[in-house]
Each structure stands twice: as C-alpha cells, then as structure tokens.
Motif scaffolding. Structure first.
Motif, PDB file in Angstrom:
ATOM      1  N   UNK A 227       0.863  -1.180   0.000  1.00  0.00           N
ATOM      2  CA  UNK A 227       0.000   0.000   0.000  1.00  0.00           C
ATOM      3  C   UNK A 227       0.900   1.230   0.000  1.00  0.00           C
ATOM      4  N   UNK A 228       0.875   1.979  -1.095  1.00  0.00           N
ATOM      5  CA  UNK A 228       1.780   3.106  -1.306  1.00  0.00           C
ATOM      6  C   UNK A 228       0.997   4.399  -1.137  1.00  0.00           C
ATOM      7  N   UNK A 229       1.387   5.227  -0.164  1.00  0.00           N
ATOM      8  CA  UNK A 229       0.631   6.436   0.162  1.00  0.00           C
ATOM      9  C   UNK A 229       1.552   7.651   0.220  1.00  0.00           C
ATOM     10  N   UNK A 230       1.118   8.753  -0.419  1.00  0.00           N
ATOM     11  CA  UNK A 230       1.877   9.991  -0.390  1.00  0.00           C
ATOM     12  C   UNK A 230       1.673  10.693   0.949  1.00  0.00           C
ATOM     13  N   UNK A 231       2.770  10.981   1.649  1.00  0.00           N
ATOM     14  CA  UNK A 231       2.677  11.679   2.930  1.00  0.00           C
ATOM     15  C   UNK A 231       2.770  13.189   2.757  1.00  0.00           C
TER      16      UNK A 231
ATOM     17  N   UNK B 135       4.953  16.328  -0.126  1.00  0.00           N
ATOM     18  CA  UNK B 135       5.479  16.533  -1.469  1.00  0.00           C
ATOM     19  C   UNK B 135       6.739  15.728  -1.776  1.00  0.00           C
ATOM     20  N   UNK B 136       7.402  15.224  -0.744  1.00  0.00           N
ATOM     21  CA  UNK B 136       8.649  14.528  -1.034  1.00  0.00           C
ATOM     22  C   UNK B 136       8.793  13.147  -0.429  1.00  0.00           C
ATOM     23  N   UNK B 137       7.801  12.682   0.340  1.00  0.00           N
ATOM     24  CA  UNK B 137       7.951  11.416   1.046  1.00  0.00           C
ATOM     25  C   UNK B 137       6.740  10.519   0.823  1.00  0.00           C
ATOM     26  N   UNK B 138       7.009   9.251   0.602  1.00  0.00           N
ATOM     27  CA  UNK B 138       5.962   8.253   0.403  1.00  0.00           C
ATOM     28  C   UNK B 138       6.115   7.153   1.447  1.00  0.00           C
ATOM     29  N   UNK B 139       5.007   6.705   2.016  1.00  0.00           N
ATOM     30  CA  UNK B 139       5.024   5.591   2.958  1.00  0.00           C
ATOM     31  C   UNK B 139       4.554   4.326   2.263  1.00  0.00           C
ATOM     32  N   UNK B 140       5.254   3.237   2.521  1.00  0.00           N
ATOM     33  CA  UNK B 140       4.869   1.935   1.977  1.00  0.00           C
ATOM     34  C   UNK B 140       4.570   0.996   3.138  1.00  0.00           C
ATOM     35  N   UNK B 141       3.351   0.506   3.185  1.00  0.00           N
ATOM     36  CA  UNK B 141       2.985  -0.555   4.131  1.00  0.00           C
ATOM     37  C   UNK B 141       3.014  -1.860   3.345  1.00  0.00           C
ATOM     38  N   UNK B 142       4.029  -2.659   3.619  1.00  0.00           N
ATOM     39  CA  UNK B 142       4.322  -3.847   2.810  1.00  0.00           C
ATOM     40  C   UNK B 142       4.124  -5.116   3.624  1.00  0.00           C
ATOM     41  N   UNK B 143       3.478  -6.098   3.024  1.00  0.00           N
ATOM     42  CA  UNK B 143       3.309  -7.375   3.695  1.00  0.00           C
ATOM     43  C   UNK B 143       3.377  -8.513   2.695  1.00  0.00           C
ATOM     44  N   UNK B 144       3.826  -9.677   3.133  1.00  0.00           N
ATOM     45  CA  UNK B 144       3.908 -10.828   2.232  1.00  0.00           C
ATOM     46  C   UNK B 144       3.551 -12.107   2.976  1.00  0.00           C
ATOM     47  N   UNK B 145       3.057 -13.081   2.208  1.00  0.00           N
ATOM     48  CA  UNK B 145       2.732 -14.397   2.742  1.00  0.00           C
ATOM     49  C   UNK B 145       3.190 -15.429   1.716  1.00  0.00           C
ATOM     50  N   UNK B 146       4.161 -16.248   2.097  1.00  0.00           N
ATOM     51  CA  UNK B 146       4.683 -17.292   1.211  1.00  0.00           C
ATOM     52  C   UNK B 146       4.402 -18.648   1.843  1.00  0.00           C
ATOM     53  N   UNK B 147       3.804 -19.540   1.072  1.00  0.00           N
ATOM     54  CA  UNK B 147       3.606 -20.918   1.500  1.00  0.00           C
ATOM     55  C   UNK B 147       4.429 -21.799   0.563  1.00  0.00           C
TER      56      UNK B 147
END
Length: 413
Positions: A219-223, A225-237
């Motif tokens: 989930x990529x969100x603009x905070x 004018x110069x910074x972006x936050x990424x909420x990243x998650x993964x699930x590997x089976x």
C-alpha cells in the motif's frame, strides 16, 4: 516534489575523478536506468491519467491484498517463530514463520523519498523488467524472459518465480499475477496474487518442483510533497517442511533485500537540489552497503581496492553525486582515503572548497579518519563544545568555504 529524470551519458573525461562517470560500467548503468525510466514513466502515466477497468476477480485480488496488509498488523499466532531485522532508521522488517509448513509471513513499513505513483510503478517493474544492474535481480537478467508469462492489460501481468533450494530439498515455483489499482488521489495498492496454474508452466521438463504460493501487498501512500510511505506485507507458502536454517539464512535475507533495493533506488534517485538534511544518513548507509557489496566480489587481499570500486559505483549511481562530482572532483579521493579505515597522523587543511585538490583531500581524509576512529569520550567532548577541543577558527577562511581539520583539535581528543 522529488523528481526523476534521464541520465545524460558523459563523454570521455581527462580528469581521473570524472572518468568514473564515463566508464563502461557507468554507461551500462545509464542505459539500464533510462530503460527502466521509460517503462515506469508509462506506468505512472496510466496510473495518473487513464481509467482502468477491473474484473470482479481482479477486485477480489486487491481486496485480498488489503486484508493481508491489515491482518499482518496483528500479533502472530503461537505456532509461529518470530523474526525481525533492521536495514536503516527508516525501515524495520519483521514477521513470523512455521518451518514445518514452510509458511512465512513478513511485514515492513518504510518511507521513500519520491512520488507515490513512481514508487508503485517501481514495485510493479521490479520483477517485470528491472534492468538497472545496481538495484535489480542480477545474473545478467537471467530468466527475465523465461519467468515473464504475459501482459493481460495495462494494470496487470503474470510471471513465474522460481526458488532453488540446496539438495536434498525440492525446488519450488510460484505463479503470480501482479496487479495495481489506484485507491485515491494519494494512494495505490500493488498486489502480487498467487495463481494455481498457467498453461505455459504446466508442461515441465521432468524436474521435481513443488508449487508455492506467493502473495505480496504494498500500500503506497503519499505523505507530503517529497515522502511516500509503503505498508508492505507478504505471505509465502512453500508447501512442506523447510528448515529454519534455510528460512533464516536464505528466504528472509532475500526478502529483506528486495525492500532494501527499493529504498536504495529512491535514495540514489534524489537530485542534488532536492536533498534534505535527513537524506544524508540514508545515503551514507547506501554508500556503506555499496562498499560491502563490492568487497564481497574478491578475497581479503583485494578488499581495499574493491572498496574503492564500491565508492565509484556510488558516485555514478547517485543522482546527487553525479551532479556534485564535476564541481568537486576531490570528493572521490576523499572517500577513497576514508574507506581505508586507518588511523593516520592528523593534518590541517586551510583550503577553500572551490580550490581543493587531491592532495588536500587526502590530508583532510587523514584528519577525518582520526576523528571518526577516536574514542567515544573524546567525540562527546568535541560535540558538547568544550573550549579546549573546538576546531581552529578563521572568519576569513570560514567565509570562503574552507575545509578545516585542526591538528590542535585532534591532539586534544
């Protein structure tokens, strides 16, 4: 707004310091970077300007990614073993796994200096092409044509991910659909969704392979004018027992490395005019990692020279350094000397930055090495402002931008 622009190849340079910008490796990097820029520019244009039509199945994939992203914020279940690591002050990496099932969850929240559409495009392009040799999966792009299966439309594609494990473990493969969707004016979801089958991978060459499941949500969100936050998650089976040594020694470091590549990519993409004070520490970490990576290419006898190679790579990879080096060529030799990591005699340099030469830079580096490697107590005295440990001052030299390292200062620490 942090911007991205094409790298203009530099012609052959007579200066030793500037020749690194027109070296064969630098030219290769320039071509790869510009190719990535073209691909990602088109993705950004589509994200920002074109209306995309999604099927019910695709919407469900996006909702599944949002569910994974939210669910990973909860505490892991009892049967899972926790792990965590840190790449930098702006990224933490943690998760949990069950070795008997080969079941791994990982999550991270990181900030990147860049526009959110560009960040989302990079997450899409990372496995798609990612031509840039500094931040991609290397081995001369081995398997890029093989693993990429098809482009379905302007917002999704399908690829195959192979996992080669040491014997006697069985290799795994995952079929993944990459899909992105704009959720608001300031956010984009990039989802990697597992598929159970695909016609192009059903007829294997006879090798024993277990079908794995890979899901990623970014989930990529603009905070601002110069910074972006990424909420990243993964699930590997991975479908079956996978020793903890393999998970901790191979799977987790490689997953963490993917995020580190993204962070380094956007740190190195910052132009000199866009640099903020807070970018300095991250760029320093990126430089150190570049040196470490270079030193791994040879034995301990070559460590010193390979460290210099890593510095040269940083100088032509970083947009800010490419702009700064022609103005101050002595920076290259300064970094080379500091990388040797030796305590040397303190030197005093009374030279304006605009007049700095290689020898001045070497002398300055020798003084800096002494300061950096001095005991902690001495550093604290210097930073707290003790009168007898203050650098020698000259209003005239200070006004002209001098690089001052006083031997009197160093002797008192």
């Amino acid at each position: 707004m942090v911007s991205k622009s094409r790298i203009i190849p530099m012609e052959s340079q007579s200066s030793t310091a500037l020749s690194v910008l027109s070296s064969p490796d630098a030219i290769k990097h320039t071509e790869a970077y510009n190719k990535d820029l073209e691909i990602e520019s088109e993705m950004v244009r589509q994200m920002d300007n074109e209306i995309q039509i999604y099927t019910d199945e695709e919407d469900e994939m996006i909702n599944s990614a949002r569910g994974l992203n939210s669910g990973l914020k909860m505490k892991g279940a009892i049967p899972f073993q926790d792990f965590k690591s840190t790449f930098s002050t702006t990224k933490s990496f943690r998760g949990f796994y069950n070795a008997k099932l080969g079941d791994i969850y990982a999550m991270s929240t990181l900030t990147l200096r860049g526009n959110h559409s560009w960040v989302a495009a990079r997450f899409v392009n990372y496995y798609y092409h990612c031509m840039n040799p500094a931040f991609g999966l290397m081995k001369e792009q081995l398997g890029k044509k093989k693993i990429y299966l098809e482009v379905l439309n302007k917002h999704s594609m399908i690829y195959k991910q192979d996992y080669a494990f040491p014997s006697p473990l069985t290799d795994r493969e995952a079929i993944v659909k990459i899909i992105w969707k704009r959720l608001s004016e300031s956010s984009v979801m990039v989802a990697y969704h597992p598929l159970t089958s695909h016609p192009k991978v059903e007829n294997k060459d006879g090798k024993a392979v277990i079908r794995a499941s890979l899901q990623i949500a970014a989930l990529v969100t603009q905070l601002d004018d110069g910074t972006t936050e990424v909420q990243w998650g993964s699930h590997i089976i991975f479908g079956g027992n996978l020793p903890s040594t393999v998970i901790n020694g191979f799977v987790i470091p490689n997953t963490n490395r993917v995020l580190s590549h993204h962070q380094a990519y956007f740190a190195n993409s910052i132009l000199l005019q866009d640099l903020k004070k807070t970018d300095g520490k991250l760029l320093g970490e990126v430089l150190i990692n570049q040196i470490k990576a270079a030193r791994k290419r040879g034995g301990w006898k070559k460590r010193a020279e390979l460290g210099k190679v890593g510095i040269d790579e940083f100088l032509y990879i970083s947009a800010a350094m490419r702009e700064l080096l022609p103005r101050h060529p002595w920076i290259r030799v300064l970094l080379h000397e500091i990388s040797l990591n030796k305590v040397k005699a303190a030197r005093t340099v009374h030279t304006a930055l605009s007049d700095m030469k290689d020898n001045d830079a070497i002398n300055l580096a020798k003084g800096l090495s002494t300061i950096i490697l001095t005991n902690t107590e001495g550093q604290q005295r210097w930073t707290t402002g003790s009168p007898r440990t203050q650098p020698w001052k000259s209003s005239k030299r200070k006004a002209s931008g001098c690089a001052l390292t006083s031997s009197r200062l160093l002797n008192t620490i």
